[in-house]
Design a protein around this motif. Sequence first.
Motif, PDB file in Angstrom:
ATOM      1  N   SER A  19      -0.075   4.106  -8.552  1.00 28.27           N
ATOM      2  CA  SER A  19      -0.715   5.241  -7.892  1.00 28.27           C
ATOM      3  C   SER A  19      -0.588   5.173  -6.375  1.00 28.27           C
ATOM      4  O   SER A  19      -0.623   6.206  -5.695  1.00 28.27           O
ATOM      5  CB  SER A  19      -2.194   5.298  -8.273  1.00 28.27           C
ATOM      6  OG  SER A  19      -2.865   4.092  -7.925  1.00 28.27           O
ATOM      7  N   VAL A  20      -0.438   3.959  -5.846  1.00 33.19           N
ATOM      8  CA  VAL A  20      -0.337   3.767  -4.399  1.00 33.19           C
ATOM      9  C   VAL A  20       1.113   3.821  -3.929  1.00 33.19           C
ATOM     10  O   VAL A  20       1.441   4.464  -2.924  1.00 33.19           O
ATOM     11  CB  VAL A  20      -0.965   2.415  -3.993  1.00 33.19           C
ATOM     12  CG1 VAL A  20      -0.832   2.202  -2.492  1.00 33.19           C
ATOM     13  CG2 VAL A  20      -2.431   2.371  -4.396  1.00 33.19           C
ATOM     14  N   GLU A  50       4.245  -3.825  -3.997  1.00 35.25           N
ATOM     15  CA  GLU A  50       2.975  -3.174  -4.341  1.00 35.25           C
ATOM     16  C   GLU A  50       2.909  -3.004  -5.847  1.00 35.25           C
ATOM     17  O   GLU A  50       3.785  -2.391  -6.458  1.00 35.25           O
ATOM     18  CB  GLU A  50       2.872  -1.806  -3.646  1.00 35.25           C
ATOM     19  CG  GLU A  50       1.656  -0.993  -4.019  1.00 35.25           C
ATOM     20  CD  GLU A  50       0.348  -1.733  -3.733  1.00 35.25           C
ATOM     21  OE1 GLU A  50      -0.438  -1.889  -4.692  1.00 35.25           O
ATOM     22  OE2 GLU A  50       0.139  -2.158  -2.583  1.00 35.25           O
ATOM     23  N   TYR A  72       0.443  -1.446  -7.653  1.00 29.48           N
ATOM     24  CA  TYR A  72      -0.231  -0.269  -8.176  1.00 29.48           C
ATOM     25  C   TYR A  72       0.655   0.980  -8.076  1.00 29.48           C
ATOM     26  O   TYR A  72       1.024   1.412  -6.981  1.00 29.48           O
ATOM     27  CB  TYR A  72      -1.549  -0.040  -7.431  1.00 29.48           C
ATOM     28  CG  TYR A  72      -2.551  -1.142  -7.668  1.00 29.48           C
ATOM     29  CD1 TYR A  72      -3.125  -1.329  -8.930  1.00 29.48           C
ATOM     30  CD2 TYR A  72      -2.920  -2.014  -6.647  1.00 29.48           C
ATOM     31  CE1 TYR A  72      -4.045  -2.355  -9.160  1.00 29.48           C
ATOM     32  CE2 TYR A  72      -3.829  -3.042  -6.867  1.00 29.48           C
ATOM     33  CZ  TYR A  72      -4.386  -3.202  -8.127  1.00 29.48           C
ATOM     34  OH  TYR A  72      -5.288  -4.233  -8.342  1.00 29.48           O
ATOM     35  N   GLY A 105       0.805  -1.212   0.000  1.00 30.58           N
ATOM     36  CA  GLY A 105       0.000   0.000   0.000  1.00 30.58           C
ATOM     37  C   GLY A 105       0.841   1.266   0.000  1.00 30.58           C
ATOM     38  O   GLY A 105       1.814   1.389  -0.741  1.00 30.58           O
ATOM     39  N   LYS A 106       0.481   2.207   0.866  1.00 29.28           N
ATOM     40  CA  LYS A 106       1.153   3.502   0.915  1.00 29.28           C
ATOM     41  C   LYS A 106       2.389   3.508   1.813  1.00 29.28           C
ATOM     42  O   LYS A 106       2.992   4.558   2.039  1.00 29.28           O
ATOM     43  CB  LYS A 106       0.166   4.587   1.364  1.00 29.28           C
ATOM     44  CG  LYS A 106      -0.985   4.773   0.385  1.00 29.28           C
ATOM     45  CD  LYS A 106      -1.954   5.832   0.861  1.00 29.28           C
ATOM     46  CE  LYS A 106      -3.105   6.008  -0.134  1.00 29.28           C
ATOM     47  NZ  LYS A 106      -4.089   7.014   0.337  1.00 29.28           N
ATOM     48  N   THR A 150       3.051   7.148  -2.934  1.00 23.10           N
ATOM     49  CA  THR A 150       2.983   7.680  -1.569  1.00 23.10           C
ATOM     50  C   THR A 150       4.042   7.021  -0.695  1.00 23.10           C
ATOM     51  O   THR A 150       4.682   7.689   0.131  1.00 23.10           O
ATOM     52  CB  THR A 150       1.583   7.450  -0.967  1.00 23.10           C
ATOM     53  OG1 THR A 150       0.605   8.070  -1.794  1.00 23.10           O
ATOM     54  CG2 THR A 150       1.495   8.027   0.443  1.00 23.10           C
TER      55      THR A 150
END
Length: 200
Positions: free
Chosen positions: A61-62, A57, A59, A36-37, A65
């Motif tokens: 876009s995640v 991870e 993705y 995740g982030k 972060t």
Amino acid sequence: MKQYPHIIVSNPSEHKGKWNQVFNNDHPIHVEVGTGKGQFLMGMGMLHPEVNYIGIEKYDSVIITALERAIESEQPNVKFLNEDVTNILDYFDQGEVDRLFINFTDPWPKNKHEKRRLTYKGFLDLYKQILKPTGEIHFKTDNQGLFEYSLESLSGYGMSLHNVSLDLHKSDIEGNVMTEYEEKFSQKGMRIYRCEAKFR
């Protein structure tokens, strides 16, 4: 992301079996799938400088972060892979990983999606290969159905369960580092389920 190859490692298969060279030490390697982030992994990295952490991870876009957090904190013991966990055998050698974290993964509640759950036996087959014989899987979720399924899946696979908690934040388990989802759910008064599993 390409500007920070020391944080988000490109071509991770090139480092298979040689991750300690990437970190320049022989510390244990702990991997989080679906990082995740990055809040959990960054928190763990700060608490345990004696451990090397790698978050996977898929993705973009995640993971951006997570990258921003890593740039700000400049923790040398935390790296990320912008990859899919289904290919995890391409990134780690047999017995190279000491611990695996699975936190707040998608529950995939429909029966037809069972094989997508990260605690499904197909994934356990992969984890067993990269984990040391003494390696552990630490699992957290807010989803009771997924937790019950995972306990059954892990024990059915022949793993022994330890420190099983049906309400983590009311338990006596120490050193818990929260993920973004965990903070969000616990603030709403929702239970957090947790367990540890070892191969016998």
